[in-house]
Design a protein around this motif. Structure first.
Motif, PDB file in Angstrom:
ATOM      1  N   THR A  63    -117.803  -3.422  17.695  1.00 38.33           N
ATOM      2  CA  THR A  63    -118.362  -2.508  16.692  1.00 38.33           C
ATOM      3  C   THR A  63    -118.363  -1.082  17.211  1.00 38.33           C
ATOM      4  O   THR A  63    -118.738  -0.824  18.360  1.00 38.33           O
ATOM      5  CB  THR A  63    -119.798  -2.914  16.330  1.00 38.33           C
TER       6      THR A  63
ATOM      7  N   GLU B 120    -119.809   2.794  10.164  1.00 41.04           N
ATOM      8  CA  GLU B 120    -119.848   1.722  11.152  1.00 41.04           C
ATOM      9  C   GLU B 120    -118.719   0.739  10.837  1.00 41.04           C
ATOM     10  O   GLU B 120    -118.591   0.273   9.698  1.00 41.04           O
ATOM     11  CB  GLU B 120    -121.191   1.005  11.127  1.00 41.04           C
TER      12      GLU B 120
ATOM     13  N   SER C 235    -117.053  -2.837  12.108  1.00 39.65           N
ATOM     14  CA  SER C 235    -117.292  -4.011  12.937  1.00 39.65           C
ATOM     15  C   SER C 235    -116.143  -5.001  12.775  1.00 39.65           C
ATOM     16  O   SER C 235    -115.210  -4.786  11.992  1.00 39.65           O
ATOM     17  CB  SER C 235    -118.625  -4.658  12.564  1.00 39.65           C
TER      18      SER C 235
END
Length: 313
Positions: free
Chosen positions: A256, A298, A300
């Motif tokens: 991540t 973000e 991931s």
């Protein structure tokens, strides 16, 4: 090592992936035996040649022996000269045309496997050059002789973005008379019988990434072409769930990362890369922080140790 998780191979701030055609070909599906009229729209691409009255095309081919997209073969045009062979005709409205007999113009031997046309456009002395939006060469596909039914979108190009209520002109064509159908996310928008050309103006009504399909059916063969466009979401400022982030890559764990970009006054920013086929999609639209200057996302599910390329769009 965490720093092996994501390798930044490209880092730039895009403004736009072209919505309109730089080149128009007549016929639209040229093969090596055709005489073709090529129209260059100087307002598209990098738009460097807007307002120029006389433009010259610098032309080559990408063949099966080309080692890269810039390895042109059978190049025509003497750079920096007033070369009548590649002089284009100004038809007004910043559009310029040239008509060529393909195999005679390029002079390639029989049996050459031609994949694409390759162009840049210039003023007489070559001091101003028209290229694609990102500064690269401009390409157009060459089609096989006796290829059968062909169908393709010509506008929009993959990765077009627009706002809610903005209109998107759609252009698609087939090389034979057929029943032509346009679909958005599986829903039929238009059907034409005994046609070779389909033009439709779509009004964006819903944020998200949408699939366009163009179906040509001549009663014997059915051909489908597809492309995607994205309608920008409403931006609601929100801060990232982490503190102490820096601009660039922030490694959260082995799978991540959080990307952060300082970009005040931008309306929308996407991350495009190896993980989304280099197309701006809703899932990779960046979030605007409440300081109204920083954008973040973000990402991931990355593979530890794998190198990823990405860009800001």
């Amino acid at each position: 090592m965490k720093h092996q998780v994501l390798l930044l191979t490209f880092l730039s701030l895009f403004t736009f992936i072209g919505k309109a055609q730089i080149l128009e070909f007549n016929p639209a599906f040229p093969n090596i035996n055709d005489v073709v009229t090529i129209t260059y729209d100087a307002t598209q691409g990098n738009a460097a040649l807007v307002g120029q009255s006389q433009i010259y095309c610098h032309a080559g081919l990408i063949t099966s022996t080309s080692t890269s997209p810039t390895n042109w073969q059978f190049v025509q045009g003497n750079w920096g000269t007033v070369d009548p062979q590649v002089a284009m005709t100004n038809i007004g409205n910043n559009k310029h045309t040239i008509t060529i007999d393909i195999d005679q113009f390029y002079g390639f031997p029989a049996g050459t496997n031609v994949l694409q046309f390759a162009f840049v456009f210039r003023t007489a002395n070559g001091s101003i050059v028209g290229r694609d939006t990102d500064g690269s060469d401009i390409y157009y596909d060459m089609y096989p002789v006796n290829a059968g039914l062909l169908a393709s979108f010509f506008n929009p190009s993959a990765g077009a973005t627009l706002d809610v209520n903005e209109q998107l002109p759609i252009e698609a064509a087939a090389n034979q008379t057929a029943t032509l159908t346009l679909k958005q996310d599986g829903v039929v928008l238009q059907t034409l019988s005994n046609a070779t050309q389909l033009n439709y103006t779509l009004t964006a009504t819903q944020a998200g990434t949408h699939l366009l399909e163009f179906v040509a059916d001549n009663g014997t063969t059915q051909v489908v072409d597809s492309t995607y466009f994205t309608v920008n979401p409403i931006v609601v400022p929100i801060n990232p769930p982490y503190t102490g982030l820096k601009n660039g890559i922030n490694y959260i764990n082995d799978t991540t990362v959080v990307l952060q970009l300082h970009a005040p006054q931008k309306e929308h920013i996407y991350v495009i890369g190896d993980f989304n086929n280099w197309l701006p999609t809703t899932n990779y639209h960046m979030n605007l922080a409440t300081n109204m200057n920083s954008w973040w996302i973000e990402i991931s599910g990355l593979t530890p140790g794998q190198k990823y390329g990405y860009q800001y769009f």
